[in-house]
Structure formats: C-alpha cells, structure tokens
Write an enzyme that holds these catalytic residues in place. Structure first.
Site, PDB file in Angstrom:
ATOM      1  N   GLY A  12       0.779  -1.229   0.000  1.00 58.18           N
ATOM      2  CA  GLY A  12       0.000   0.000   0.000  1.00 58.18           C
ATOM      3  C   GLY A  12       0.812   1.281   0.000  1.00 58.18           C
ATOM      4  N   SER A  13       2.075   1.212  -0.450  1.00 58.09           N
ATOM      5  CA  SER A  13       2.842   2.463  -0.463  1.00 58.09           C
ATOM      6  C   SER A  13       2.248   3.444  -1.472  1.00 58.09           C
ATOM      7  CB  SER A  13       4.325   2.206  -0.751  1.00 58.09           C
ATOM      8  OG  SER A  13       4.519   1.758  -2.062  1.00 58.09           O
ATOM      9  N   ASN A  14       1.755   2.933  -2.597  1.00 53.25           N
ATOM     10  CA  ASN A  14       1.106   3.837  -3.560  1.00 53.25           C
ATOM     11  C   ASN A  14      -0.198   4.390  -2.997  1.00 53.25           C
ATOM     12  OD1 ASN A  14       2.461   4.048  -6.346  1.00 53.25           O
ATOM     13  ND2 ASN A  14       2.700   1.894  -5.812  1.00 53.25           N
ATOM     14  N   LEU A  85      -4.535  -7.477  -6.960  1.00 49.11           N
ATOM     15  CA  LEU A  85      -4.117  -8.635  -7.746  1.00 49.11           C
ATOM     16  C   LEU A  85      -5.245  -9.509  -8.277  1.00 49.11           C
ATOM     17  CD1 LEU A  85      -0.899  -9.565  -5.752  1.00 49.11           C
ATOM     18  CD2 LEU A  85      -1.194  -8.036  -7.709  1.00 49.11           C
ATOM     19  N   HIS A 104       0.930  -0.288 -13.453  1.00 49.72           N
ATOM     20  CA  HIS A 104       1.712  -1.509 -13.676  1.00 49.72           C
ATOM     21  C   HIS A 104       3.194  -1.137 -13.636  1.00 49.72           C
ATOM     22  CE1 HIS A 104       2.313  -5.614 -14.898  1.00 49.72           C
ATOM     23  NE2 HIS A 104       3.273  -5.182 -15.705  1.00 49.72           N
ATOM     24  N   ASP A 145      -4.010  -5.866 -17.595  1.00 51.18           N
ATOM     25  CA  ASP A 145      -2.991  -4.961 -18.136  1.00 51.18           C
ATOM     26  C   ASP A 145      -3.175  -4.581 -19.605  1.00 51.18           C
ATOM     27  OD1 ASP A 145      -1.746  -5.139 -15.626  1.00 51.18           O
ATOM     28  OD2 ASP A 145      -0.585  -6.882 -16.248  1.00 51.18           O
ATOM     29  N   GLU A 174       6.662   5.469  -9.514  1.00 52.15           N
ATOM     30  CA  GLU A 174       5.240   5.340  -9.167  1.00 52.15           C
ATOM     31  C   GLU A 174       4.842   6.406  -8.159  1.00 52.15           C
ATOM     32  OE1 GLU A 174       4.259   0.693  -9.931  1.00 52.15           O
ATOM     33  OE2 GLU A 174       4.801   1.194  -7.886  1.00 52.15           O
TER      34      GLU A 174
HETATM   35  C1  GAR Z   1       3.234  -1.557  -7.422  1.00 54.47           C
HETATM   36  O1  GAR Z   1       4.567  -1.575  -7.844  1.00 54.47           O
HETATM   37  C2  GAR Z   1       2.300  -1.771  -8.589  1.00 54.47           C
HETATM   38  O2  GAR Z   1       2.792  -1.233  -9.775  1.00 54.47           O
HETATM   39  C3  GAR Z   1       2.248  -3.273  -8.653  1.00 54.47           C
HETATM   40  O3  GAR Z   1       2.161  -3.678  -7.318  1.00 54.47           O
HETATM   41  C4  GAR Z   1       2.951  -2.776  -6.537  1.00 54.47           C
HETATM   42  C5  GAR Z   1       2.198  -2.412  -5.284  1.00 54.47           C
HETATM   43  O4  GAR Z   1       3.041  -1.712  -4.406  1.00 54.47           O
HETATM   44  N1  GAR Z   1       1.133  -3.726  -9.442  1.00 54.47           N
HETATM   45  C6  GAR Z   1       1.204  -4.788 -10.249  1.00 54.47           C
HETATM   46  O5  GAR Z   1       2.216  -5.476 -10.347  1.00 54.47           O
HETATM   47  C7  GAR Z   1      -0.076  -5.057 -11.036  1.00 54.47           C
HETATM   48  N2  GAR Z   1       0.150  -6.030 -12.059  1.00 54.47           N
HETATM   49  P1  GAR Z   1       2.442  -0.955  -3.164  1.00 54.47           P
HETATM   50  O6  GAR Z   1       1.490  -1.952  -2.475  1.00 54.47           O
HETATM   51  O7  GAR Z   1       3.591  -0.612  -2.289  1.00 54.47           O
HETATM   52  O8  GAR Z   1       1.684   0.240  -3.647  1.00 54.47           O
END
Ligand code: GAR
Length: 190
Positions: A12-14, A85, A104, A145, A174
C-alpha cells in the site's frame, strides 16, 4: 467532490501516497480503501490516515454485486487499482467504464498479463536484459494490463542492477507520478 476508492492487495505504499496527495484537495478525495487481504499493510496505512477501509472476499467480489452497491452508497466516482491482484469482474468495469485506472510496474505492453506482478515483473525485465523499464498507468478493461495507456514514465537500467534495485527505481517513479496522473485524469473529465 469526486471520491476515489483505491483497491489494493499488499503493502500500500502507492495507496498511502495517493491519500496524502489528495489530502485537502478542493475537488478530489480518497474516500475508501478496498482490500482482498485481511493482513495487507495497506489497511493499517489507510486506517492511520483516517480513510475508510473495506475487506472483501472472493464470493462477494465475483458472485454478488455487494461491493458495487457499497461503492455507490459511498458516492465513489473513480476507482484506482494500486497493487490489486484480482481480475476485476465485468459488472464493476461496466459501472466504472472510463473511470477506473491501474498502475503496472513496467512499460506495457511488455511484461504484463496474468501472474506478472511485483518482483516477478522486475525479474522478467532483468532476465531479458532490458536497458530500460518504467511504469504504465492505464484504464482497466476485462483483460489483465490491456486497457488504454494514459501515461508512461521510464528509467534507465544498468547491467549491475538486480530485480530489487529495479523494483526500487520503478517504485520511485510510481510514487512521483501516479497521484498527479490520477488528478489530471479526473480533472479532464470534470
Ligand atoms: C506496485 O509496484 C504496482 O505497480 C504493482 O504492485 C505494486 C504495489 O506496491 N502492481 C502490479 O504489479 C499489477 N500487475 P504498493 O502496495 O507498495 O503500492
């Protein structure tokens, strides 16, 4: 006020970055974080930020439209997938057509599709000897995707980079770009 629901399965950093970015925004707020994993760190991050959370199970997601009813009850106008996911079912895609974005961690159409998430993406990029990688923000359709690409940012890769180094570099992109891209996408539709 436009209200975003973020769907996330993991760290969940994003999601946190997006919540912080829109804190105090005049037109856009993060209303809700939805997760399919009870132990996902994203839930704690959202709670600490004072954002509503909702845990869903497979049956609620795929066999009923309960989640859609909840999103509508909370006035959600846009959905953002940030490390979510599960494949999004058609009833949700139809309800939020043109108003659902995913990020992505690679330059689509390369290194996408089922099973391509997180560190697996960066391992594949490394194994192929790519000289660059990056991020893609795209609209969500019924294939993993494959929706329309609305934004990409690139970073150079060095031969000495391993998958973890690549992951860190891509994640930095990101955190820098995703929230402003969401803001622009929503603002263009107001
Ligand atoms: C992110 O890097 C995102 O791009 C990826 O999961 C990560 C989640 O990071 N998404 C995928 O790979 C989708 N196919 P986060 O939980 O720290 O935000």
């Amino acid at each position: 006020m436009e209200k975003i629901a973020i769907f996330a399965s993991g760290n969940g950093s994003n999601a946190q970055r997006i919540i912080e970015y829109f804190d105090g925004h005049p037109n856009i707020r993060v209303q809700l974080v939805v997760s399919n994993k009870a132990d996902a760190a994203v839930l704690g991050r959202a709670e600490r930020a004072g954002t509503n959370t909702l845990l869903i199970n497979r049956e609620q997601f795929y066999q009923s439209e309960e989640l859609l009813a909840e999103l509508q009850a909370q006035g959600i106008t846009f959905v953002v997938l940030a490390g979510f996911l599960w494949l999004v079912p058609s009833y949700l895609i139809r309800a939020y057509e043109g108003r659902m974005l995913n990020i992505h961690p690679a330059l689509l159409p390369g290194y996408g599709g089922k099973g391509m998430y997180g560190i697996r993406v960066h391992r594949a990029v490394k194994a192929a000897g790519e000289k660059e990688s990056g991020i893609t923000v795209h609209q969500v359709n019924e294939q993993y995707d494959e929706g329309d690409i609305i934004f990409q940012a690139r970073c150079k890769l060095l031969p000495s980079d391993d998958a973890e180094t690549i992951a860190r570099r891509v994640q930095k992109l990101e955190h820098e770009h995703f929230a402003p891209v969401i803001e622009q996408f929503i603002t263009d539709q107001l």
